[in-house]
Structures are given as structure tokens and as C-alpha cells.
Design an enzyme around this catalytic site. Structure first.
Site, short mmCIF file in Angstrom:
data_model
loop_
_atom_site.label_atom_id
_atom_site.label_comp_id
_atom_site.label_asym_id
_atom_site.label_seq_id
_atom_site.Cartn_x
_atom_site.Cartn_y
_atom_site.Cartn_z
N ARG A 296 0.68 -1.21 0.09
CA ARG A 296 -0.05 -0.09 0.20
C ARG A 296 0.86 1.35 -0.14
O ARG A 296 0.40 2.39 -0.64
CB ARG A 296 -0.72 -0.12 1.13
CG ARG A 296 -2.10 -1.06 0.93
CD ARG A 296 -3.14 -1.24 2.24
NE ARG A 296 -4.13 -2.02 1.82
CZ ARG A 296 -4.80 -2.52 2.52
NH1 ARG A 296 -4.81 -2.36 3.76
NH2 ARG A 296 -6.01 -3.19 2.09
N TYR A 435 -6.60 -0.82 -6.98
CA TYR A 435 -5.79 -2.01 -6.44
C TYR A 435 -5.18 -1.78 -5.04
O TYR A 435 -5.08 -0.60 -4.68
CB TYR A 435 -5.15 -2.69 -7.38
CG TYR A 435 -3.82 -2.07 -7.94
CD1 TYR A 435 -3.10 -1.25 -7.47
CD2 TYR A 435 -3.25 -2.46 -9.24
CE1 TYR A 435 -2.09 -0.44 -7.96
CE2 TYR A 435 -2.15 -1.95 -9.82
CZ TYR A 435 -1.50 -0.87 -9.22
OH TYR A 435 -0.53 -0.39 -9.82
N GLU A 436 -4.91 -3.11 -4.46
CA GLU A 436 -4.37 -2.90 -3.19
C GLU A 436 -5.48 -2.35 -2.19
O GLU A 436 -4.98 -1.71 -1.05
CB GLU A 436 -2.98 -2.24 -2.88
CG GLU A 436 -1.92 -3.13 -3.73
CD GLU A 436 -1.72 -4.52 -3.31
OE1 GLU A 436 -2.14 -4.83 -2.23
OE2 GLU A 436 -1.29 -5.39 -4.10
N GLY A 437 -6.54 -2.36 -2.36
CA GLY A 437 -7.68 -2.00 -1.47
C GLY A 437 -8.05 -0.51 -2.13
O GLY A 437 -7.24 0.43 -2.06
#
Length: 589
Positions: A296, A435-437
Site C-alpha cells: 500500500r 488495487y491494493e484496496g
């Protein structure tokens, strides 16, 4: 497309004078990582990335990754040549332990190297980035045997790694995944299922791909509690540890994406593939969060990377394009003399500088949390890193999209024409808030998990610490004092909104807190950006270099007068509650 110019000078200034890198160099094991050594490394690294990696960026966009008729995946030829040189250079191994042939430097230095790599070519950089996440997972949870077999070649980049979470029916809700892992009776597992959106799930850059796959064992609990994590190599290893027979997995297709065309985003199928459990059963999400938390911050760095590349290209265009009569006081004949163009260029410059400092500050706290010998210092640094990580990811990637869009605007009509390359930066950036949350998930994490740390005291203490620079700014007088006044007012506003969030959350009104969460995260980003640029201006003012000081002060002034006022509207959004958000019935939307 403009050649990449590595901003090593500002990276080093940020490390040395703003984010407290000296605290890391004093930690045990980092004696070799003094700022002079790091400066020389970054200068050499920047030169390598500009000459070797940056030139492949356009090929990645125009040629892209291709799945061939025989099921293999090809990347552009220039990617393969550049990746071989990257492995030979050793730059991606710098932040990993020496016992696995890494450089043993702080992760902060590794993140600075990531900026140089990702700005050179975001699509290309995704292969080593995913590998680094897989390395982190194995360092934390892998067995001694797994570490010995896989880590040296992954650290070197000779082998690459992936993260396999998402499935067609299980996106953000990872707990809904259905991939199965059935014991084979010999300590291995048969992995069966399909995964989507797997970055560099197949490619031709390395001889081996180490997939980390989330799957569910028989009888496992429902939801995320029943997920395990497995090593599933593309090729089974021979007795001497070399890639041998193909494992039972394949790339079914590559996604056709808006951007990052050079990065193969694969649909992966596992049909009884041999997998090796990492750690214990049902620890999969804990293992994957090690990868995700590191990733993140790195994805936030991607926001800076595309924003910086777009800014450099826009600046070159603006300083060579002649159009119209300029009226600005600078007297340029090119469009950089138009006030609005100058405003856009200053916006790009100020935001990229603020974001760089935030990301490096985040990394410094991660390193302290991992390496300090003082338990209290480790605990506090871990709290600060937990606070800064969702802000780094979400604010950073939102800015990447905004700044690359500004770059198109500065080009005018030519920015909308693909041959200039300005649009590629925006297209490449658009995935990063997803992406990645997604950034909404990051905001929910900020208010739902992180804000409650020590009943909110962790946040309030950090807000109070931001005021420590204000007396020195006022004592400096003049423009610095004016910047300090504006930064101080924004810190007060952040404290007021945080109080509202804590009170509203305590009352049980989760809908109102979540409805304002994105604006609240954005508020944090803007306040921290102003604070960090004010610290930069103050530090430069005390170093005696008039030109550097004038530049740092000018950027801080612009940010404080043109960008920091957004905090007023963000505060209003953050505290508006949920009524207006849900004022229409679903049928009326």
C-alpha cells in the site's frame, strides 16, 4: 515522451532534513547506511533507471504484454533486456537482509529506489514490486527451508513473485474465495481454483514465478478466518533446487486494460497444482496483510511516480510551446508565462514534493517500528505508520490521477493525442486508486480501525506533534511566519474534525463516519502536506543556500495559499453526516 530526470537532490533533502532519516542510520545494523553513502547510491541508481528503465516505458504502452497462441506470455523485447540489467545491477535487493544476499539497508532507502524505478516505468516496475511483497511474506512466515530455497533468487530478482487473492466472485471480499487446497498426504497440497487480476501472473522476464496463493483447506472456517497461504511455483523444483517440470497451472488470458499495458494482468487457473503451506493453516490473511501493508505504501509511491513523470513532461512542453500573449510577471514568451499554466505547474510541483515527504516519513516510521531497541519507540512508530499508510496509499494515488490529468491539460489538445505520451501517464495512474484496496477501503480503515487506537489518543497526540514546528516558523518571520499561520489553522481544523469523528463514532453513527471518511482522509493528506513543506522551507532557510531556500519557501507558500484552503471544504464534507448521502431511495438513483 520526455526523458526522465531523477529528482535525487530533493529525495536526499527530504531524508536528511525533513523526515528524520538520521534516526535510522543510528539503529543497530544500519551503521553502513549513513546519508552520505545513501546519497551516492541514489545518484547512481537514478542514473541507471533513467538510462536503462525509463526508455522502455513507451514500449510497454504501445507493444504491451501478449498471451501467445501456445499459452505463453511475452513482454516487449526491451523489457526483457532492461530486466536482465536490473537483476545484474542489484538495485531491488538493497532493502533485504544480507543473509539472503540483500543489501541490508533500511526499507526507507528501498522505497526511495522504488520511486526512481516506478517513475521510470510503472508497468515494468510492477514485476519487482510484487516480488518484494512476496519476499516480505516469506521473511515473516516462511519456514527456514522455504526461505533458503526461494529468498536468495527472489531477492536478486532472478525469480519473481506474485500475490493471488482475487477471484471472479470474490474481489474486495476476500473471505468469499473458493479456491481449494487439499492435502496430498506428503506435506504438499493440491491447489484448484481460478484467480483474476494477477499482476505479472505469467511472463518471460524470469525463469521461475513464485505464486503466493490464498486457498481454503477442507473443513476450514468460513470467511477470512479459514484462508491459508501457499507457495505454488510455476515450475516444480528439482532435487538441486532448479526449475523442473511445469506445475499444473496456466494463464488463461490477459486482461485488456486502460493502462499499464506492459504489465501482464493474468487470469490464472490452478488444476491440482502442487502447493506448499506457508506457516500454519488458516493464517493466510495474516500473511497476505504483510504483503498488502508494504504494497500500500508502494502503491502510494506509484501515485507520486506517475504524477512526477507527468509533471516533468508538462514542464518541458510548457517551457517550449509558444502560444498567445503572456501576461505573467515572469516575462516568458512560452505558455509557462500564462498565469493559469504556471498555477498548474506549481500545483504539480507542490503536491509531488509534499507526497514524497509523506511517503518517506511513513517509511521511516515503519523502519523504526521494526528495528528500534526501545519498545516504547517501536510501539509509537508502529501507531504512526498505521495512521500514515492508508493516507499514503489513497491520497497518493488520488493525486497521481489528478496530477497526470493536469499534465494533459497543460498540453492542451496535444495532450489528448496519444503520440505525445502525456495521456499514458493518466491511463497508467488510473488503476492505482483501485488495487491494493480501493481508496474507499483505505478511508474506512482509517476511521474504522486506526482512529480507535487508544480511544483516539494516538491520532490526537500526533496532531499535537504537528504544532511543534509552528514556534520556529513564527520566529523566522516574514513569509515563513505567514506559512506557519496557515499550517497552524489547518492543524486546528484537523483536530476539530477528528473530535467530531470520535464523538460521532462513539454514538454508534457509523454511517455518518463512513460517509465522511474519504474527505477526512483527504483532509489528513492536505494538512500533512502543508506541514511537511513548511518544515522543508524552515530547514532550507537555515542551511545558508539562498537559491535552495528561496525554492523551498516558494513551494511552501504556494501550497499554503493555493492548496491548503481545500481543508475548509474537506472539513465540511467530512462532518456533513449521512443524511444527504442516503437522501434518495435506490430506485431514484
Amino acid at each position: 515522451m520526455t526523458d526522465y530526470r531523477p529528482p535525487v537532490k530533493d529525495i536526499v533533502f527530504s531524508l536528511e532534513h525533513v523526515v528524520g532519516y538520521d534516526r535510522l542510520a543510528a539503529l543497530p545494523g544500519f551503521e553502513h547506511a549513513d546519508i552520505e553513502t545513501v546519497t551516492g547510491m541514489l545518484e547512481e541508481c537514478g542514473d541507471f533507471m533513467a538510462k536503462v528503465v525509463a526508455p522502455v516505458n513507451r514500449d510497454g504502452d504501445l507493444i504491451g504484454a501478449v498471451r501467445n497462441a501456445d499459452g505463453t506470455v511475452s513482454t516487449p523485447e526491451s523489457f526483457r533486456a532492461a530486466y536482465a540489467k536490473l537483476v545484474e545491477s542489484g538495485w531491488t535487493s538493497v532493502p533485504f537482509p544480507e543473509e539472503f544476499d540483500g543489501g541490508g539497508f533500511p526499507w526507507t532507502v528501498g522505497l526511495a529506489i522504488q520511486e526512481l524505478l516506478q517513475t521510470s516505468s510503472l508497468a515494468f516496475a510492477l514485476a519487482p514490486l510484487l516480488t518484494q511483497g512476496a519476499i516480505d511474506a516469506l521473511l515473516h512466515y516462511g519456514s527456514d527451508e522455504q526461505k533458503a530455497v526461494y529468498l536468495p533468487r527472489m531477492v536478486s530478482g532472478e525469480w519473481t513473485g506474485t500475490m493471488n487473492l482475487t477471484e471472479p466472485s470474490a474481489g474486495t471480499d476476500v473471505g468469499a474465495l473458493t479456491t481449494k487446497a487439499v492435502p496430498n498426504g506428503d506435506g504438499t497440497y493440491a491447489i484448484t481454483g481460478q484467480k483474476i487480476f494477477i499482476t505479472f501472473g505469467d511472463h518471460d522476464l524470469s525463469d521461475q514465478i513464485v505464486h503466493l496463493v490464498l486457498a481454503r483447506t477442507p473443513g476450514a472456517p468460513d470467511g477470512t478466518r479459514g484462508i491459508s497461504c501457499f507457495i505454488v511455483p510455476k515450475f516444480l523444483l528439482t532435487a538441486d533446487g532448479e526449475p523442473g517440470a511445469p506445475n499444473s497451472l496456466e494463464c488463461l488470458a490477459l486482461e485488456h486494460k486502460v493502462g499499464i499495458h506492459g504489465s501482464p494482468t493474468a487470469v490464472m487457473s490452478y488444476e491440482g497444482a502442487t502447493g506448499y503451506l506457508i506457516g500454519e493453516e488458516n493464517l493466510g490473511m495474516r500473511i497476505m496483510f504483510v504483503m498488502m501493508n508494504s504494497a500500500r505504501v508502494s502503491v502510494g509511491m506509484q501515485g507520486l511516480a506517475v504524477g512526477m513523470r507527468g509533471y516533468q513532461q508538462a514542464l518541458e512542453y510548457a517551457t517550449t510551446r509558444v502560444q498567445g500573449d503572456t501576461v505573467g510577471p515572469s516575462g516568458e514568451a512560452t505558455i509557462s508565462g500564462h498565469p493559469d499554466v504556471r498555477r498548474m505547474l506549481m500545483t504539480q510541483k507542490a503536491y509531488t514534493r509534499a507526497l514524497r515527504r509523506l511517503l518517506l516519513l511513513n517509511a521511516v516510521n515503519i523502519d523504526i517500528a521494526n528495528r528500534s531497541e526501545d519498545p516504547a519507540e517501536r510501539a509509537r512508530a508502529a501507531e504512526i505508520a498505521a495512521l500514515l499508510t492508508p493516507i499514503s496509499k489513497a491520497w497518493g494515488t488520488d493525486l497521481g490521477v489528478e496530477l497526470s490529468s493536469i499534465g494533459i491539460q497543460i498540453h492542451g489538445g496535444m495532450g489528448f493525442i496519444e503520440e505525445t505520451g502525456a495521456a499514458q501517464h493518466w491511463r497508467d495512474s488510473r488503476i492505482t486508486p483501485i488495487y491494493e484496496g480501493t481508496n474507499g477501503v483505505q478511508a474506512a480503515d482509517l476511521v474504522g480501525r486506526k482512529m480507535g487506537t487508544r480511544s483516539g489518543q494516538s491520532f490526537l497526540e500526533y496532531i499535537a506533534s504537528l504544532r511543534e514546528v509552528l514556534p520556529a516558523l513564527q520566529a523566522a518571520g516574514g513569509q515563513l511566519a505567514a506559512v506557519g499561520t496557515k499550517v497552524g489553522a489547518s492543524v486546528d481544523l484537523l483536530e476539530q474534525v477528528t473530535g467530531w469523528m470520535l464523538k460521532t463514532g462513539a454514538s454508534g453513527d457509523a454511517a455518518s463516519v463512513l460517509s465522511g471518511s474519504v474527505a477526512y482522509l483527504d483532509l489528513w493528506g492536505h494538512v500533512l502536506g502543508g506541514w511537511l513543506l513548511a518544515k522543508s522551507a524552515l530547514a532550507a532557510d537555515g542551511l545558508g543556500d539562498a537559491d535552495d531556500a528561496a525554492e523551498q519557501v516558494a513551494v511552501a507558500r504556494f501550497y499554503a495559499s493555493q492548496l491548503l484552503p481545500k481543508t475548509t471544504s474537506l472539513a465540511a464534507q467530512a462532518t456533513a453526516g449521512a443524511d444527504d448521502v442516503f437522501s434518495l431511495a435506490l430506485a431514484q438513483l
